[in-house]
Design a protein around this motif. Structure first.
Motif, PDB file in Angstrom:
ATOM      1  N   TRP A   1       0.963  -1.289   0.269  1.00 16.62           N
ATOM      2  CA  TRP A   1      -0.140  -0.175  -0.106  1.00 16.62           C
ATOM      3  C   TRP A   1       0.923   1.348   0.000  1.00 16.62           C
ATOM      4  CZ3 TRP A   1      -4.554   1.373  -1.533  1.00 16.62           C
ATOM      5  CH2 TRP A   1      -5.052   2.831  -1.145  1.00 16.62           C
ATOM      6  N   GLY A   2       1.882   1.268   0.774  1.00 19.64           N
ATOM      7  CA  GLY A   2       2.985   2.260   0.960  1.00 19.64           C
ATOM      8  C   GLY A   2       3.478   2.566  -0.540  1.00 19.64           C
ATOM      9  N   LYS A   3       3.852   1.552  -1.366  1.00 15.99           N
ATOM     10  CA  LYS A   3       4.384   1.630  -2.671  1.00 15.99           C
ATOM     11  C   LYS A   3       3.500   2.432  -3.629  1.00 15.99           C
ATOM     12  CE  LYS A   3       7.972  -1.875  -2.349  1.00 15.99           C
ATOM     13  NZ  LYS A   3       8.092  -2.212  -1.027  1.00 15.99           N
ATOM     14  N   LEU A   4       2.265   1.581  -3.467  1.00 17.36           N
ATOM     15  CA  LEU A   4       1.121   2.251  -4.262  1.00 17.36           C
ATOM     16  C   LEU A   4       0.745   3.751  -3.974  1.00 17.36           C
ATOM     17  CD1 LEU A   4      -1.693  -0.586  -4.537  1.00 17.36           C
ATOM     18  CD2 LEU A   4      -0.448   0.435  -6.225  1.00 17.36           C
ATOM     19  N   THR A   5       0.626   4.378  -2.832  1.00 19.81           N
ATOM     20  CA  THR A   5       0.407   5.588  -2.792  1.00 19.81           C
ATOM     21  C   THR A   5       1.488   6.369  -2.821  1.00 19.81           C
ATOM     22  OG1 THR A   5       0.687   5.242  -0.089  1.00 19.81           O
ATOM     23  CG2 THR A   5      -1.565   4.797  -0.740  1.00 19.81           C
TER      24      THR A   5
ATOM     25  N   LEU B   1       1.712  -4.258  -6.165  1.00 19.57           N
ATOM     26  CA  LEU B   1       0.484  -4.869  -6.236  1.00 19.57           C
ATOM     27  C   LEU B   1       0.768  -6.390  -5.650  1.00 19.57           C
ATOM     28  CD1 LEU B   1      -1.042  -3.974  -9.633  1.00 19.57           C
ATOM     29  CD2 LEU B   1      -1.900  -3.573  -7.468  1.00 19.57           C
ATOM     30  N   VAL B   2       1.942  -7.037  -5.946  1.00 21.46           N
ATOM     31  CA  VAL B   2       2.363  -8.323  -5.606  1.00 21.46           C
ATOM     32  C   VAL B   2       2.473  -8.294  -3.906  1.00 21.46           C
ATOM     33  CG1 VAL B   2       4.555  -9.713  -5.309  1.00 21.46           C
ATOM     34  CG2 VAL B   2       3.609  -9.180  -7.524  1.00 21.46           C
ATOM     35  N   GLU B   3       2.809  -7.116  -3.373  1.00 17.28           N
ATOM     36  CA  GLU B   3       2.988  -7.203  -1.946  1.00 17.28           C
ATOM     37  C   GLU B   3       1.666  -6.956  -1.375  1.00 17.28           C
ATOM     38  OE1 GLU B   3       6.160  -4.362  -0.813  1.00 17.28           O
ATOM     39  OE2 GLU B   3       7.674  -5.763  -1.961  1.00 17.28           O
ATOM     40  N   LEU B   4       0.890  -6.157  -1.841  1.00 20.22           N
ATOM     41  CA  LEU B   4      -0.401  -5.730  -1.305  1.00 20.22           C
ATOM     42  C   LEU B   4      -1.435  -6.848  -1.714  1.00 20.22           C
ATOM     43  CD1 LEU B   4      -2.563  -3.820  -0.104  1.00 20.22           C
ATOM     44  CD2 LEU B   4      -3.081  -2.953  -2.426  1.00 20.22           C
ATOM     45  N   CYS B   5      -1.695  -7.501  -2.643  1.00 17.22           N
ATOM     46  CA  CYS B   5      -2.235  -8.627  -2.742  1.00 17.22           C
ATOM     47  C   CYS B   5      -1.839  -9.885  -2.348  1.00 17.22           C
ATOM     48  CB  CYS B   5      -2.596  -8.811  -4.377  1.00 17.22           C
ATOM     49  SG  CYS B   5      -3.676  -7.413  -5.038  1.00 17.22           S
ATOM     50  N   GLY B   6      -0.705 -10.137  -2.631  1.00 19.02           N
ATOM     51  CA  GLY B   6       0.098 -11.244  -1.846  1.00 19.02           C
ATOM     52  C   GLY B   6       0.064 -11.376  -0.458  1.00 19.02           C
ATOM     53  N   GLY B   7       0.231 -10.058   0.180  1.00 13.30           N
ATOM     54  CA  GLY B   7       0.180 -10.106   1.490  1.00 13.30           C
ATOM     55  C   GLY B   7      -1.206 -10.383   1.936  1.00 13.30           C
ATOM     56  N   PHE B   8      -2.229  -9.951   1.576  1.00 17.26           N
ATOM     57  CA  PHE B   8      -3.714 -10.467   1.695  1.00 17.26           C
ATOM     58  C   PHE B   8      -3.929 -11.722   1.590  1.00 17.26           C
ATOM     59  CE2 PHE B   8      -7.885 -11.516   0.521  1.00 17.26           C
ATOM     60  CZ  PHE B   8      -8.514 -10.923   1.684  1.00 17.26           C
ATOM     61  N   LEU B   9      -3.477 -12.384   0.510  1.00 19.54           N
ATOM     62  CA  LEU B   9      -3.484 -13.818   0.358  1.00 19.54           C
ATOM     63  C   LEU B   9      -2.808 -14.597   1.317  1.00 19.54           C
ATOM     64  CD1 LEU B   9      -3.408 -14.116  -3.620  1.00 19.54           C
ATOM     65  CD2 LEU B   9      -5.262 -14.262  -2.020  1.00 19.54           C
ATOM     66  N   PHE B  10      -1.646 -14.135   1.592  1.00 15.41           N
ATOM     67  CA  PHE B  10      -0.727 -14.732   2.672  1.00 15.41           C
ATOM     68  C   PHE B  10      -1.513 -14.710   3.989  1.00 15.41           C
ATOM     69  CE2 PHE B  10       3.005 -14.646   5.387  1.00 15.41           C
ATOM     70  CZ  PHE B  10       4.089 -15.627   4.672  1.00 15.41           C
ATOM     71  N   THR B  11      -1.792 -13.566   4.495  1.00 14.94           N
ATOM     72  CA  THR B  11      -2.536 -13.662   5.450  1.00 14.94           C
ATOM     73  C   THR B  11      -3.534 -14.565   5.788  1.00 14.94           C
ATOM     74  OG1 THR B  11      -1.981 -11.083   5.723  1.00 14.94           O
ATOM     75  CG2 THR B  11      -3.970 -11.898   7.112  1.00 14.94           C
ATOM     76  N   PHE B  12      -4.595 -14.531   5.175  1.00 11.03           N
ATOM     77  CA  PHE B  12      -5.588 -15.557   5.156  1.00 11.03           C
ATOM     78  C   PHE B  12      -5.201 -16.834   4.744  1.00 11.03           C
ATOM     79  CE2 PHE B  12      -7.519 -11.472   4.942  1.00 11.03           C
ATOM     80  CZ  PHE B  12      -8.257 -11.284   6.290  1.00 11.03           C
ATOM     81  N   GLY B  13      -3.997 -17.357   4.101  1.00 11.98           N
ATOM     82  CA  GLY B  13      -3.806 -18.602   3.769  1.00 11.98           C
ATOM     83  C   GLY B  13      -4.613 -19.074   2.508  1.00 11.98           C
TER      84      GLY B  13
END
Length: 166
Positions: A42-46, A72-84
């Motif tokens: 998110w920080g990178k996107l903003t 996008l990889v970090e934002l979306c990947g982080g979301f997917l990673f968080t929830f497994g």
């Protein structure tokens, strides 16, 4: 009862307790580092202009597109990673992303090359904890408390019902 037998039983009991902590640990890793990945993305996107400028200074190809993709990889990947969700694939993508972070920044590239010769340089580098968290989930899987596990058990149960009905 011999001392050796008592020691073995004690060790087995201790190991059994620690084995029960594996799934909560994997959950904690995913929650904490998934959130960190999302915040960084998110920080990178903003601040895409600043990230693009930094990537330009590193002579990365297509710095704006690269900055956008990394964000996008970090934002979306982080979301997917968080929830497994798609945990191993997500972890692989994040692991490769963090390996590239190591290899793209000159100081971190040197630190990466010290993985065996000066490990304190390697694990002292900024990408290390992200890299290691992704590696752990890549190898160990997401654990019991993950969407992947829930879906796997649900599909396994449906498969059993279909097999019984046939």
């Amino acid at each position: 009862m011999s001392i050796l037998h008592t020691a073995r039983k004690t060790y087995e009991g201790f190991s059994s307790i620690l084995n029960k902590l594996q799934n909560p640990l994997l959950l904690a890793i995913r929650l904490y580092w998934g959130w960190q990945f999302m915040q960084d993305g998110w920080g990178k996107l903003t601040h895409l202009d600043k990230v693009t400028g930094f990537f330009t200074s590193l002579n990365l190809p297509a710095p704006h597109l690269t900055a956008l993709m990394v964000a996008l990889v970090e934002l979306c990947g982080g979301f997917l990673f968080t929830f497994g969700i798609a945990s191993r694939l997500t972890s692989l993508v994040l692991f490769v992303n963090m390996t590239m972070a190591y290899l793209s920044v000159p100081d971190d590239r040197v630190n990466f090359s010290h993985i065996l010769s000066k490990p304190d340089d390697f694990y002292g580098a900024t990408p290390y904890t992200y890299w290691f968290a992704a590696l752990l989930i890549l190898i160990l899987g997401p654990g019991l408390f993950a969407v992947d596990t829930l879906l796997r058990s649900r599909f396994a149960a449906q498969g059993e019902h279909a097999h019984i009905a046939a």
